[in-house]
Every structure is written in C-alpha cells, then in structure tokens.
Design an enzyme around this catalytic site. Structure first.
Site, PDB file in Angstrom:
ATOM      1  N   ASN A 143       0.871  -1.167   0.000  1.00  0.00           N
ATOM      2  CA  ASN A 143       0.000   0.000   0.000  1.00  0.00           C
ATOM      3  C   ASN A 143       0.911   1.221   0.000  1.00  0.00           C
ATOM      4  O   ASN A 143       1.475   1.584   1.021  1.00  0.00           O
ATOM      5  CB  ASN A 143      -0.886  -0.024   1.244  1.00  0.00           C
ATOM      6  CG  ASN A 143      -1.914   1.100   1.237  1.00  0.00           C
ATOM      7  OD1 ASN A 143      -1.864   1.996   0.396  1.00  0.00           O
ATOM      8  ND2 ASN A 143      -2.827   1.058   2.190  1.00  0.00           N
TER       9      ASN A 143
ATOM     10  N   ARG B  17      -2.524  -2.075  -3.591  1.00  0.00           N
ATOM     11  CA  ARG B  17      -3.816  -1.430  -3.340  1.00  0.00           C
ATOM     12  C   ARG B  17      -3.875  -0.125  -4.135  1.00  0.00           C
ATOM     13  O   ARG B  17      -2.945   0.674  -4.083  1.00  0.00           O
ATOM     14  CB  ARG B  17      -3.961  -1.113  -1.861  1.00  0.00           C
ATOM     15  CG  ARG B  17      -5.166  -0.266  -1.573  1.00  0.00           C
ATOM     16  CD  ARG B  17      -5.299   0.030  -0.096  1.00  0.00           C
ATOM     17  NE  ARG B  17      -6.509   0.769   0.151  1.00  0.00           N
ATOM     18  CZ  ARG B  17      -6.539   1.968   0.728  1.00  0.00           C
ATOM     19  NH1 ARG B  17      -5.442   2.548   1.128  1.00  0.00           N
ATOM     20  NH2 ARG B  17      -7.695   2.581   0.917  1.00  0.00           N
TER      21      ARG B  17
ATOM     22  N   ARG C  42     -13.184  14.020   8.701  1.00  0.00           N
ATOM     23  CA  ARG C  42     -14.004  14.467   7.569  1.00  0.00           C
ATOM     24  C   ARG C  42     -15.445  14.748   7.991  1.00  0.00           C
ATOM     25  O   ARG C  42     -15.990  14.046   8.847  1.00  0.00           O
ATOM     26  CB  ARG C  42     -14.041  13.394   6.471  1.00  0.00           C
ATOM     27  CG  ARG C  42     -12.706  13.089   5.857  1.00  0.00           C
ATOM     28  CD  ARG C  42     -12.872  12.175   4.631  1.00  0.00           C
ATOM     29  NE  ARG C  42     -11.577  11.670   4.194  1.00  0.00           N
ATOM     30  CZ  ARG C  42     -11.275  10.372   4.105  1.00  0.00           C
ATOM     31  NH1 ARG C  42     -12.160   9.437   4.401  1.00  0.00           N
ATOM     32  NH2 ARG C  42     -10.077  10.006   3.706  1.00  0.00           N
TER      33      ARG C  42
END
Ligand code: ADP
Length: 394
Positions: free
Chosen positions: A10, A91, A239
C-alpha cells in the site's frame, strides 16, 4: 511452510505499508512500514514473527524505500525465494469506471491509473510510484492491482448517479465510485460463509478513521456512502461526511476561503476532530467521561448519521438480515456498538451484552438468538483480500 505468498503493498505519498501474506491459510508471514519518505529522516520497521527491526535513515524516495525493504527480507527473513512469492498485490484507491476487478499490471493498466489521477489526486500518484519501483525491483514477479472502487463498479445507476446536470456530470466523470470496497467485499463474503447462505441483505459498517457503510444484496453492492471521493457519507475522524454543498459557496462568498482551504477544512479539520478536538474515538470517550458536553453532542451527531444510513439502506434493500461492524472503531468500540444497536432496536435488534464485551480480534456474533437481525463484529483484512484477488490472476 507456505507453498505460495503474496507481497501486498500500500504505497502512500510519503509511506509504503507492506505485508507478506499466504493467500490460502491467511497467515501473515511478515509486515512493515516505511515512513516519512522524502523527509530529512525516515524510519523503516520490519516485523518477522516475534522479531522487529527498526531502521532510522533518510529515505529520499520510494525506490530507495522499497530496496531497503527487500534488503530487510533477505537479511531478517523470510527471504522472498523461500517464501515463494508468486505475486505483488498493490492497493489502488481509484479505479474509476475502468476496473471492476483486479488487473495484471502492464503499461496499459499503468496508463489507465494515470488517467484516473484527477479523480484520485491524493492517492493514485502515490500508488503509481509504488507500482513503478516494484516493477523495477521485482521484475520477475507478476504485479496485480486491486481497486478500492471495484466492488462498487456495478452499483445500480440509481445509486451511482447524482442529481447533477447530466451533461456536466458525464463530461467530468462525476458519479459515486465508493471506497473501502475491498473491505466491504471481504466482510460481506465472510458473513455469507459464517451464516452459510448467499441470499442475504447485508449492511456493512466499516468504521475506522475513514468510515463508510455499504448495502449488499446477494453478494452485490447496491449502495455505499462514499461518493465521488471518500468525503461523502458518515461523520469520520477528520471528515465532515455529508454536508450541504452550498456550505462551500457560503465559505467562499462570506468567509473568503479558497477551494484548497475548504478542502483541507472538510477533509482534515472536521468530523470528530473538528467537533471535539480529538480525532481518535478513545480520546472522545475520555472527554465524554470527564463530562464534556460538546464531546457527547459530537458522539450523538456520529450515531445519528449512522442510524440514518442504516435506516435508508434497510429501506433500499426492503429489509436487512445482517449488520456487521468492522475496522478500528467497529472492531474495538463496544460502547459505540451498544449505543448504536440500542437506537436500532426498532429493527428487532437485541444485543447480548457479554458477547459485545468480548475482546477484539475474532469474529463474534453480538446479537441474541431472538434478534431479528444478525449483528456481528468481524475484523476486516484488506491485505488478505488483496492477496486472494491477486492469485486469481496468475
Ligand atoms: P484507518 O485504516 O482508516 O486509518 P482504522 O480502521 O485503523 O483506521 O481505525 C483507526 C481508528 O480506530 C482510530 O482513529 C480510533 O478512533 C479507533 N479505535 C481504535 N481502537 C479503538 C478502541 N479500543 N476504542 C475505540 N476506538 C478505537
């Protein structure tokens, strides 16, 4: 000894996370992390069995970082030849409308991922760096890309399309792509195996620092809460999740903010962090225990959003058989699970308090046998899912 393994990578803008996984047994043979690539000083941590090696040195770029990782495999083990590495699995966050499953890396696939950079500006360039250096340094091993969006590629049009002007939406590829798809797919498949049936209406709650919900019918995703980007949906660590887009116009017009400032505010300085000052749910609970009313209110905002999504997805699917908690908060936060399930009692959900209090790490059914919905805590394992998808292509 494994007969074959996959090196799962990743690659982020300043980091490379990796795991060496046996796709058949699920065993993790080694793992590690390269951090602060490009800074004056970086760190590389490599774990093999009980042994942990840490190196502190400048890591100027991804190529140097991966070369150091490969050196650690040779020096500290397992060597990649004795581990029988048959593929490298990367990924990739944004696969747009091109990729509905894993793909074997070649120049054309790299070009597509490059083309998708405008839709994944924070992630895809970093993934491309990881792919480029792995192709160079591990030239003899097939490279596979696994997309976070792939599981949501065949979302029904009614779920994927916004109520935005069609011409503008299509010209600029604005639609709902979703994210965390590898996790939602893995978890929903594991639940189908556990319950011994495919014909299930499932809701998967992936609650980590980033958080998303999906609705899955008979193994196919029919809706998900993240949209064009991972900003949409649930309240998250940093977020906003769903917010009226007119808030953007307002901040431009009234506060004189720039687009980049608003992007930063919505993606990094909002959510639990913006509401309480703490991004980590454990810290938010500490504030609540200390009597902080704003933190309690923030938790209620978080839970309220979750209740709305579960209700909406139950309506979309015409019922729900299984609800599953996964990722950092979903797997560990028993108090949050208990409070959410209490708010979902109207669905006929009853929770076994002792099962809900079981230590994390193993799949556990936390609903009672009488519960109308099977509620499970199931650890996600995106690396294993990537490894399993990678070997399907080689
Ligand atoms: P990501 O992969 O999105 O970075 P994770 O799935 O690893 O996130 O989840 C990390 C989050 O999980 C932390 O920010 C924290 O809020 C939460 N978390 C971890 N352990 C616990 C715990 N014991 N109780 C509550 N929350 C926890």
């Amino acid at each position: 000894m494994s007969t074959r393994t996959v090196l799962v990578i990743n690659s982020g803008s300043s980091s490379i996370k990796y795991q060496l996984v046996d796709p058949d047994s699920g065993e993790r043979l080694a793992s590690g992390l390269v951090e602060r690539i490009g800074d004056s000083i970086g760190t590389i941590t490599h774990k093999h069995g009980e042994e942990k090696t840490e190196i502190t040195e400048p890591v100027p770029d991804h190529g140097f970082g991966l070369a150091e990782v490969l050196r650690l495999f040779e020096e500290k083990g397992p060597t990649l030849s004795e581990a029988h590495v048959v593929a490298v699995g990367h990924r990739v966050v944004q696969g747009g409308r091109y990729f509905s499953g894993p793909a074997l890396v070649d120049d054309a696939v790299v070009a597509k991922i490059e083309e998708l950079v405008p839709l994944g500006p924070l992630h895809n360039p970093a993934h491309l760096k990881g792919i480029e250096v792995a192709r160079k340094l591990m030239a003899g091993i097939p490279q596979v890309v696994v997309f976070d969006t792939a599981f949501f590629q065949d979302l029904p049009e009614e779920a994927a399309r916004y109520g935005l002007n069609r011409e503008v939406a299509d010209r600029y590829s604005i639609r709902r792509y979703g994210a965390h798809g590898t996790s939602h797919q893995y978890v929903s498949q594991e639940i189908a195996k556990r319950l011994g049936r495919e014909d299930l209406k499932q809701i998967v709650l992936h609650l980590g620092n980033g958080a998303s919900v999906s609705a899955v019918v008979n193994g196919h995703a029919v809706d998900t809460s993240m949209g064009l980007t991972p900003l949409e949906g649930l309240v998250m660590g940093g977020r906003t999740g769903d917010i009226d887009p007119a808030a953007v116009f307002h901040l431009v017009r009234v506060a004189g903010m720039t687009v980049d400032e608003i992007d930063h505010l919505f993606n990094r300085e909002s959510g639990m962090k913006g509401l309480t000052g703490q991004q980590d749910m454990r810290e938010v609970w500490k504030l609540i225990e200390a009597g902080d009313q704003q933190a309690r209110d923030a938790m209620d905002v978080y839970l309220h959003r979750l209740v709305k999504y579960v209700g909406a997805y139950t309506a979309v699917m015409g019922g729900v058989d299984a609800i599953t908690f996964t990722a950092g908060i979903g797997e560990n936060d028993k108090r949050l699970r208990a409070e959410l399930c209490e708010r979902l009692a109207f669905l006929g959900i009853t929770v076994d308090a002792a099962a809900n209090a079981a230590p994390a790490g193993e799949p556990v059914t936390i609903s009672t046998p009488e519960s109308a919905v099977v509620v499970t805590v199931l650890p996600t394992n995106e690396e294993l899912a990537i490894a399993r998808q990678a070997v399907t292509l080689i």
